[in-house]
Design an enzyme around this catalytic site. Structure first.
Site, PDB file in Angstrom:
ATOM      1  N   ASN A  40       0.816  -1.222   0.000  1.00  0.00           N
ATOM      2  CA  ASN A  40       0.000   0.000   0.000  1.00  0.00           C
ATOM      3  C   ASN A  40       0.848   1.269   0.000  1.00  0.00           C
ATOM      4  OD1 ASN A  40      -1.817  -1.919   2.277  1.00  0.00           O
ATOM      5  ND2 ASN A  40      -2.640  -1.405   0.269  1.00  0.00           N
ATOM      6  N   HIS A  68      -3.288  -6.028  -4.077  1.00  0.00           N
ATOM      7  CA  HIS A  68      -3.224  -4.796  -4.867  1.00  0.00           C
ATOM      8  C   HIS A  68      -1.949  -4.735  -5.712  1.00  0.00           C
ATOM      9  CE1 HIS A  68      -6.732  -2.963  -2.988  1.00  0.00           C
ATOM     10  NE2 HIS A  68      -6.257  -3.296  -1.795  1.00  0.00           N
ATOM     11  N   HIS A 181      -3.057  -4.925   8.716  1.00  0.00           N
ATOM     12  CA  HIS A 181      -2.448  -3.677   9.219  1.00  0.00           C
ATOM     13  C   HIS A 181      -2.440  -3.527  10.732  1.00  0.00           C
ATOM     14  CE1 HIS A 181      -2.970  -1.293   5.171  1.00  0.00           C
ATOM     15  NE2 HIS A 181      -2.589  -2.554   4.984  1.00  0.00           N
TER      16      HIS A 181
END
Length: 273
Positions: A40, A68, A181
């Protein structure tokens, strides 16, 4: 061997902290090998080639990605030319790049790094991570062809991460979870000598909601409606991860320590009175 794994780097705050602080951490801890999840690092979604270079130049030996992986389109080509960036093993079969490689470490030693994506609660269907990892671990036995092996399991469900830890126990030196996270308090060495933590946490601003500016996530929780996109929080970042020492002869983890490097108190967001 002394290994450091850093959890998901989130936005500019996270990558700036890695750039500014990892070189000193690497020197002070006398680290042999560093892996950073950069999932990220670019705007909170994916990783650009320029930002990958920042993490590598700061001292990461390998940068892993996640679901991602290709949100930043330039990564499609970059991951083919930069072997130090890994995408998940069980991503689409036609995806560029690789999900596991063997890397050189000081003293002529070898380190296997592999990454896989979980299936439970993930938005897109991915191939079975267990069967994807199995042949990689069989081909690179720890203490044999490699002196250490590290698995980054990018996954939503804690139960699936737990299962992967036990599945790899005795075969990998380290299995560490990423994606959610939030660092977990279960770092330990499993009976077969595999260091394990369900989630390493993130490298980002913790005065946030999992790295994002609090306003938009709070609005959605309170009203069920969105007003805009999530944006990474821009405050001073904390680096979170896992420190592991391994035995070169066996590849077993001999110690594990939760790693947390906080910004100076003066740089942290003031608490309300």
């Amino acid at each position: 061997m002394k290994l450091l794994f850093l959890g998901d780097v989130v936005g500019r705050a996270g990558r700036t902290a890695v750039r500014d602080r990892l070189p000193a951490i690497r020197a002070a801890r006398r680290l042999d090998f560093v892996v950073v999840n950069g999932e990220n690092a670019t705007g909170g979604a994916g990783l650009s080639p320029d930002h990958a270079r920042i993490l590598l130049e700061a001292g990461a030996d390998v940068v892993t990605l996640g679901d991602h992986a290709f949100d930043q389109r330039d990564m499609l080509q970059f991951v083919e030319s930069e072997p130090r960036v890994l995408r998940p093993l069980n991503y689409a079969k036609a995806a560029p790049g690789r999900g596991a490689r063997v890397y050189d470490a000081p003293g002529g030693r070898k380190v296997l790094v592999a990454q896989a994506l979980g299936q439970v609660f993930m938005k897109r269907p991915f191939d079975d991570p267990f069967s994807a990892l199995d042949p990689v671990l069989k081909q690179h036995p720890r203490g044999g062809l490699v002196q250490a092996s590290l698995v980054d399991f990018h996954c939503e469900a804690t139960s699936e991460k737990n299962a992967m830890g036990w599945y790899c126990d005795g075969r990998a030196s380290l299995v560490v979870g990423t994606h959610t996270h939030v660092p977990t308090a279960d770092a330990r060495v499993l009976p077969g000598g595999t260091a394990y933590q369900t989630d390493a946490g993130m490298c980002g601003d913790y005065a946030s909601i999992i790295g994002m500016d609090r306003e938009e996530p709070l609005r959605r929780f309170l009203t069920g409606m969105s007003k805009g996109r999530f944006a990474p929080a821009e405050g001073a970042a904390t680096l979170c991860g896992l420190l592991v020492e391994t035995d070169d002869r066996t590849g077993r983890a001999t110690s594990v320590e939760v790693f947390r490097d906080e910004p100076p108190i003066a740089d942290r967001e003031a608490l309300p009175s």
